[in-house]
Design a protein around this motif. Structure first.
Motif, PDB file in Angstrom:
ATOM      1  N   VAL A 353     103.791 122.763  43.055  1.00  0.00           N
ATOM      2  CA  VAL A 353     104.487 123.615  42.401  1.00  0.00           C
ATOM      3  C   VAL A 353     103.755 124.368  41.326  1.00  0.00           C
ATOM      4  O   VAL A 353     103.567 125.540  41.146  1.00  0.00           O
ATOM      5  CB  VAL A 353     105.760 123.010  41.822  1.00  0.00           C
ATOM      6  N   VAL A 378     109.688 128.039  45.707  1.00  0.00           N
ATOM      7  CA  VAL A 378     109.051 127.413  44.706  1.00  0.00           C
ATOM      8  C   VAL A 378     110.343 126.898  43.559  1.00  0.00           C
ATOM      9  O   VAL A 378     110.372 125.956  43.196  1.00  0.00           O
ATOM     10  CB  VAL A 378     107.994 128.246  43.878  1.00  0.00           C
ATOM     11  N   SER A 379     111.159 127.576  43.019  1.00  0.00           N
ATOM     12  CA  SER A 379     111.909 127.390  42.223  1.00  0.00           C
ATOM     13  C   SER A 379     113.299 126.868  42.914  1.00  0.00           C
ATOM     14  O   SER A 379     113.554 125.454  42.288  1.00  0.00           O
ATOM     15  CB  SER A 379     112.672 128.764  41.750  1.00  0.00           C
ATOM     16  N   THR A 382     112.296 123.135  43.630  1.00  0.00           N
ATOM     17  CA  THR A 382     111.690 122.310  42.373  1.00  0.00           C
ATOM     18  C   THR A 382     113.086 121.692  42.066  1.00  0.00           C
ATOM     19  O   THR A 382     113.370 120.500  41.642  1.00  0.00           O
ATOM     20  CB  THR A 382     111.464 123.340  41.196  1.00  0.00           C
ATOM     21  N   ILE A 383     114.447 122.622  42.069  1.00  0.00           N
ATOM     22  CA  ILE A 383     115.641 121.874  41.771  1.00  0.00           C
ATOM     23  C   ILE A 383     115.903 120.577  42.774  1.00  0.00           C
ATOM     24  O   ILE A 383     116.241 119.609  42.433  1.00  0.00           O
ATOM     25  CB  ILE A 383     116.764 122.742  41.980  1.00  0.00           C
ATOM     26  N   LEU A 386     113.569 117.439  41.667  1.00  0.00           N
ATOM     27  CA  LEU A 386     114.187 117.037  40.458  1.00  0.00           C
ATOM     28  C   LEU A 386     115.209 116.112  40.974  1.00  0.00           C
ATOM     29  O   LEU A 386     115.280 115.018  40.192  1.00  0.00           O
ATOM     30  CB  LEU A 386     114.403 118.034  39.266  1.00  0.00           C
ATOM     31  N   SER A 387     116.103 116.731  41.665  1.00  0.00           N
ATOM     32  CA  SER A 387     117.421 115.799  41.839  1.00  0.00           C
ATOM     33  C   SER A 387     116.833 114.718  42.924  1.00  0.00           C
ATOM     34  O   SER A 387     117.311 113.362  42.679  1.00  0.00           O
ATOM     35  CB  SER A 387     118.495 116.637  42.510  1.00  0.00           C
ATOM     36  N   VAL A 389     114.049 113.171  42.191  1.00  0.00           N
ATOM     37  CA  VAL A 389     113.769 112.039  41.278  1.00  0.00           C
ATOM     38  C   VAL A 389     114.546 111.247  40.661  1.00  0.00           C
ATOM     39  O   VAL A 389     114.498 110.102  40.508  1.00  0.00           O
ATOM     40  CB  VAL A 389     112.731 112.560  40.103  1.00  0.00           C
ATOM     41  N   THR A 390     115.749 111.914  40.572  1.00  0.00           N
ATOM     42  CA  THR A 390     117.007 110.878  40.116  1.00  0.00           C
ATOM     43  C   THR A 390     117.344 110.040  41.172  1.00  0.00           C
ATOM     44  O   THR A 390     118.047 109.033  40.736  1.00  0.00           O
ATOM     45  CB  THR A 390     118.231 112.044  39.669  1.00  0.00           C
ATOM     46  N   TYR A 405     126.292 114.765  45.846  1.00  0.00           N
ATOM     47  CA  TYR A 405     125.118 115.179  44.963  1.00  0.00           C
ATOM     48  C   TYR A 405     123.785 115.066  46.083  1.00  0.00           C
ATOM     49  O   TYR A 405     122.907 115.763  45.890  1.00  0.00           O
ATOM     50  CB  TYR A 405     124.949 114.116  43.933  1.00  0.00           C
ATOM     51  N   TYR A 412     118.817 121.717  48.882  1.00  0.00           N
ATOM     52  CA  TYR A 412     117.743 122.355  48.203  1.00  0.00           C
ATOM     53  C   TYR A 412     116.564 122.409  48.596  1.00  0.00           C
ATOM     54  O   TYR A 412     115.737 123.173  48.533  1.00  0.00           O
ATOM     55  CB  TYR A 412     118.131 121.973  46.587  1.00  0.00           C
ATOM     56  N   ASN A 455     122.726 129.252  46.137  1.00  0.00           N
ATOM     57  CA  ASN A 455     123.218 128.280  45.069  1.00  0.00           C
ATOM     58  C   ASN A 455     124.610 128.344  44.949  1.00  0.00           C
ATOM     59  O   ASN A 455     125.070 127.279  44.276  1.00  0.00           O
ATOM     60  CB  ASN A 455     122.607 129.478  43.774  1.00  0.00           C
ATOM     61  N   GLY A 459     124.782 124.710  44.821  1.00  0.00           N
ATOM     62  CA  GLY A 459     124.744 124.169  43.379  1.00  0.00           C
ATOM     63  C   GLY A 459     126.277 123.214  43.237  1.00  0.00           C
ATOM     64  O   GLY A 459     125.922 122.223  42.513  1.00  0.00           O
ATOM     65  N   HIS A 462     126.329 119.540  43.577  1.00  0.00           N
ATOM     66  CA  HIS A 462     125.843 118.552  42.602  1.00  0.00           C
ATOM     67  C   HIS A 462     126.894 118.059  41.795  1.00  0.00           C
ATOM     68  O   HIS A 462     127.168 116.794  41.533  1.00  0.00           O
ATOM     69  CB  HIS A 462     124.699 119.174  41.654  1.00  0.00           C
TER      70      HIS A 462
END
Lengths: 671, 414
Positions: A353, A378-379, A382-383, A386-387, A389-390, A405, A412, A455, A459, A462
């Motif tokens: 990224v 790319v954007s 990234t979302i 990151l989710s 990683v959680t 979730y 995404y 989105n 979105g 989540h």
């Protein structure tokens, strides 16, 4: 078959020479010779036609999977939805997931990889063209067989992950799961043969001078993907064979009462299933790694880092599968190990990224449609990352897993990542494949509509997930706070549907307009950097008039641009002078063949036979054996066919090719 | 939901969120994972909130970069096309930096995660209440080991897991058919119920109350309707409840012609009593049941069990938690698990309409597969799997009179 270069160049394929094996093996078919009409498509061994067929089939399945998605969203728009029964809903969500993974995202990747790898490495075709054709036909057969379950009583309803023992006869007494098994074993064959083919192609058929570290990043990511497929698909296929024997012959691999442990299936599935995630996303990473440099007019930032991070993802992808199983009851040590490994796979992904952003930094960005889709990837990816990683934080994941979730997260990644990348790729390479560009203005509207719809759909999931809405539920009750965001999500899904219709409309409109204008598409409309822009658009059947000799990464770009005495980049040659004209003399291409199609057609007969009547298996088996003989005895090329294949565009496109005189446009970006 | 977590959750949706701030503000979120009401859930929340916050920060930075970098470096309309930007091929130091920094962040998160994993997997506390949690299509059974002999044989109940508050509950989670997953988000994360395996898990509620959850591993037809309710009582109330649960139900004499007695006869003479156990009525029927209550005839129920009805009226839900047995009025909810102890409570709180509808035609109320499948089935070649048994409750074709009598009988099972 020898891969040794001959005097005709490194790309010439060995000929049958008329000696040795019979020309009409088994005496059944005369060798197909047509290069136009439907017959040229069903007998083709041309990687470009096969790539286009992969793409077309995937788009048809995309529409089917999309309709299933809309059914899901309508059912969940309000609490206690009545559109679908629980039974039907379970079939629909299972088929939506299975279709989108195996029949949409994977084959779109195959489409791009088939079409582009030979072009990007300066080859005339893949290493095993007839095997390539077989791969497509068996994929199509698998996809059709899987979907035929809708017409034959009951679609699979075990989820795309199809956990044991729910996939056993006692709990899934209908044939749906059998269709799932047979269909995916066939698409798995397609992936496996494709993997071997494209790996050999990448390793053995590169143009002179193109070392591995000069290969375009798309081809690199494709190579990593193919290695992942090579090792991941057999795991799934083995599991499916065990399940097939369980269901059809009482083999007891997953029968708990006979002492089986259902976690075996979970492990097998996810050992395939997690590399599968990278199989789906890496080709899209490759696509944006091509698009962003072209539209930034800068080379990819940190090429070696991009390549090695891709390879790192490929390796690490094998050590994270149990993060799908944090709630499954594996012990705390396993959980800890897989938590940590999952966190660290975020590192190479993050590198990608940041390198994409650094590629744009300092460039001169042109926001044509492909670039918008690339930035979108790319954007949005990234979302999803990151989710992700959680989820790696396993205690937290025991709350999130199997809720919406997760549904938000992987959409995404797979929609915001893979699919946006692929759509960008379509807009980018469309002129190369079809000789006309998709309309840019419509494309931009298409992008924004899909971004908003996407989105709006995923979105809110989540929030729904964190509020405790589980996945795979056919309904939910009032009073749980799920109503509002579900409704928003459903509206978003219809906006996505609108965007998909716009994409198809763009194809129709642009094609019609291009036919009316009868202009010749430039070979290099975007001021490209890699070799596919060196050949005319649409790509002639023989790809390269002569094989380019490569001296550096982005070789084609460096033929156009050099440096002045102060080290600033300047143009040194007009594009028209460095592109090829599509003028082939004495190019020898592999000849078309019926046998790949015949071989692929035998397999579903075996599949239906296993389900309905074992005698049919005998028929299908004989069919397959005959086709294998036919394929083997047939010479790779038909020496009685005329040797001049030059100058033919894809069938059905009667636009003149670059061989004829119409002056080419200067790069379209100039005007 | 913590403030930071809220940012993380809502940030991706800023666009949509603007449109919709008002939406569900007044709704309850009984299954949210950011309102922990027990120590395990709190431990998880304390870990996940900072992680969500860190992810939120990265999210803002990257998304801002995705927006600002393209805008800053966009080509101007009057740019000369042949003026080419500087061709930068990379910057090793920079790239190594942005490889190492995320790796360090991940290492910190990793340490915190591993510590929490081992915290949460600690053995149950001394004096913990031992309960076996058993999933089957499509309801949960709970069996209690009150005397600590290692056998879960004192209490058998379904749908509502009744526990004492402020005491560690040592759960043993398993399943009888397919994989399910036990989840009461305000108390702890989820743990799969896998047939043939026993998974330890623990929950504890800070204070008395009702905590909702549901099965979260896809388990077939009525997966969505396989609900969970944990009811935490004070120690005293729990002791009373536990004592009541161990009493047997009464039987009715031949000469008794009250509606309840007629209902009792419907129960024992119809198919009901072949699957459902009532202590003191048919529990000891060794022709039909094994000593621990398993139905011997597999074709009647694949999982081998149906909910024990001995104390049906001490539960707040029925049919796997899909329907309320106790009406959702403030008066009834205030009565807790004792709502049916006196005639007034029963009269005001029994959700009679739902119960009658259920008895009239269960498969119409909840998706189930109660009939043995005979057509279009796999298995002609598979001797191991025939016959395929029923899953869920069949339609018993009861008359309206029989339904009234049955309800009258069930009402006495407090």
């Amino acid at each position: 078959m020898s891969l040794t270069p001959t005097e005709a160049g490194p790309l010439a394929l060995p000929t049958g020479n008329g000696r040795g094996p019979a020309r009409n093996p088994l005496g059944v078919f005369s060798r197909p010779r047509t290069t136009t009409g439907w017959r040229s498509w069903v007998t083709t061994v041309d990687h470009k036609k096969i790539g286009i067929m992969y793409g077309a089939a995937a788009l048809v399945f995309f529409v089917i999977g999309g309709i299933e998605a809309l059914l899901i969203r309508v059912q969940l728009a309000t609490p206690s939805g009545q559109l679908l029964s629980a039974d039907l809903y379970n079939q629909v969500f299972t088929m939506h997931g299975t279709t989108m993974v195996f029949l949409v995202v994977m084959p779109i990747g195959s489409a791009l990889m088939n079409y582009l790898i030979p072009l990007q490495i300066g080859a005339r075709d893949v290493a095993f063209p007839r095997l390539n054709a077989f791969g497509f036909w068996v994929f199509l057969a698998g996809g059709l067989m899987l979907n035929s379950s809708w017409l034959l009583g009951h679609a699979p309803d075990g989820g795309w992950f199809n956990y044991a023992p729910n996939n056993g006869v006692a709990f899934s007494p209908h044939h749906g799961i059998d269709f799932w098994n047979m269909g995916l074993i066939m698409t798995g064959l397609a992936s496996l043969t494709g993997a071997i083919n494209l790996i050999v192609t990448c390793l053995n058929m590169r143009a002179p001078g193109m070392t591995l570290m000069k290969m375009p990043v798309f081809t690199w990511m494709a190579l990593v993907t193919q290695f992942l497929l090579l090792f991941a698909i057999p795991v799934l296929t083995s599991a499916q064979f065990l399940l097939m024997f369980d269901r059809l012959f009482g083999a007891n691999f997953f029968n708990v009462e006979a002492g089986a442990d259902p976690l075996l299936w979970e492990h097998l599935f996810w050992i395939f299933g997690h590399p599968e995630v990278y199989i789906m996303i890496l080709p899209a990473f490759g696509v944006v790694s091509e698009i962003i440099p072209v539209f930034s007019r800068k080379p990819l930032f940190g090429y070696p880092f991009m390549v090695f991070s891709g390879i790192a993802i490929g390796f690490m992808g094998w050590g994270v599968w149990a993060h799908h199983m944090f709630a499954s009851g594996i012990g705390p040590i396993s959980v800890a190990a897989f938590s940590v490994s999952t966190m660290f796979i975020a590192v190479p992904t993050g590198v990608k990224v940041l390198n994409w952003l650094a590629t744009m930094w300092g460039g001169k960005l042109r926001f044509s449609t492909p670039m918008l889709f690339a930035i979108g990837l790319v954007s949005m990816f990234t979302i999803g990352g990151l989710s992700g990683v959680t989820h790696a934080v396993s205690p937290s994941d025991t709350q999130q897993t199997d809720t919406y979730y997760i549904v938000a997260h992987f959409h995404y990644v797979l929609f915001g990542g893979a699919l946006l990348g692929f759509l960008g790729g379509f807009y980018f390479w469309w002129p190369k494949a079809f000789g006309y560009a998709l309309d840019d203005k419509l494309g931009k509207v298409n992008f924004w509509v899909i971004l908003i719809g996407f989105n709006m759909t995923f979105g809110p999931m989540h929030i729904l997930g964190l509020q405790g809405m589980p996945r795979r539920i056919y309904t939910y009750s009032d009073g749980y706070g799920f109503n509002f965001w579900n409704f928003v999500s459903t509206i978003g899904a219809f906006i996505i549907a609108l965007a998909v219709v716009m994409f198809f409309a763009n194809i129709v409109v642009s094609r019609r307009r291009a036919r009316a204008a009868a202009k010749v598409m430039a070979a290099d409309p975007w001021d490209g950097r890699s070799l596919e822009w060196m050949v005319p658009s649409p790509t002639p059947e023989h790809n390269f008039d002569e094989v380019p000799v490569i001296t550096q990464f982005d070789d084609f770009w460096h033929r156009k641009y050099g440096e002045d005495d102060k080290g600033r980049p300047v143009r040194i040659a007009a594009t028209a002078d460095v592109v090829q004209t599509g003028d082939a003399t004495d190019v020898h291409l592999p000849s078309p063949s019926y046998w790949p199609l015949v071989l692929a057609a035998g397999l579903p007969i075996v599949g239906y036979g296993l389900i309905y009547n074992l005698w049919l298996c005998l028929v299908g088996g004989l069919f397959v054996i005959a086709a294998i003989y036919g394929l083997t005895l047939e010479p790779a090329s038909d020496d009685e066919a005329p040797h001049d294949h030059g100058g033919h565009g894809p069938a059905g496109d009667d636009t003149t090719t670059g061989a004829e005189a119409a002056p080419e446009q200067e790069a379209a970006l100039v005007d | 939901m913590g403030a930071v977590a809220r940012v993380r959750t809502f940030a991706p949706l800023a666009m949509v969120g603007l449109l919709a701030g008002c939406g569900d503000a007044l709704d309850r979120h009984p299954q949210t994972m950011f309102e922990s009401e027990g120590p395990a859930a709190r431990t998880i929340q304390n870990l996940s909130v900072p992680v969500f916050a860190a992810a939120g920060v990265v999210f803002v930075i990257i998304l801002a970069a995705c927006l600002l970098v393209p805008l800053k470096f966009r080509a101007k309309d009057d740019d000369d096309f042949d003026e080419i930007p500087k061709q930068v091929h990379g910057n090793t130091r920079l790239e190594i930096t942005w490889t190492i920094v995320p790796a360090l962040i991940m290492a910190v998160v990793g340490v915190a995660t591993v510590v929490t994993i081992f915290d949460l997997s600690a053995d149950a506390e001394e004096g913990a209440l031992k309960v076996e949690v058993i999933g089957q299509q499509w309801w949960w059974e709970y069996r209690y080991d009150l005397d600590g002999d290692g056998k879960f044989d004192e209490i058998t109940t379904a749908n509502d897991l009744v526990i004492p508050a402020e005491r560690d509950i040592d759960l043993t989670i398993t399943a009888r058919d397919v994989i399910h997953s036990f989840w009461a988000p305000k108390l702890n994360g989820k743990r799969d119920a896998v047939p043939g395996r026993e998974h330890p898990w623990s929950i504890e509620a800070d204070q008395p109350g009702e905590y909702l959850g549901q099965c979260t591993e896809y388990c077939g037809l009525a997966h969505a309707d396989m609900r969970i309710k944990v009811i935490a009582l004070s120690e005293e109330d729990f002791a009373i409840w536990a004592e009541g649960q161990q009493e047997a139900a009464r039987r009715y004499g031949e000469s008794d012609t009250s509606p309840a007695a007629e209902g009792y006869r419907v129960f024992t003479q119809q198919l009901c009593s072949s699957c459902h156990v009532i202590n003191g009525v048919n529990a000891g029927n060794r022709e039909r049941f094994t000593p621990n209550g398993r139905i011997k005839d597999r074709s009647l129920q694949v999982s081998g069990y149906a909910p024990d009805l001995t104390h049906l009226m001490s539960r707040t839900t029925f049919a796997g938690g899909k329907f309320l047995l106790r009406k959702a009025t403030p008066f009834c909810e205030a009565l807790g698990v004792d709502w049916a102890d006196d005639p007034e409570g029963r009269a005001r709180c029994l959700n009679r309409a739902a119960l009658e509808a259920w008895l009239r035609n269960p498969p119409a109320q909840k998706p189930m597969a109660p009939d043995q499948e005979t057509e279009g089935i796999v298995g002609q070649l598979n001797p191991m799997t025939e016959p395929i048994g029923a899953r869920g409750m069949p339609n018993l074709e009861l008359s309206e009179d029989q339904i009234d009598q049955l309800v009258a009988d069930l009402e006495t099972l407090e």
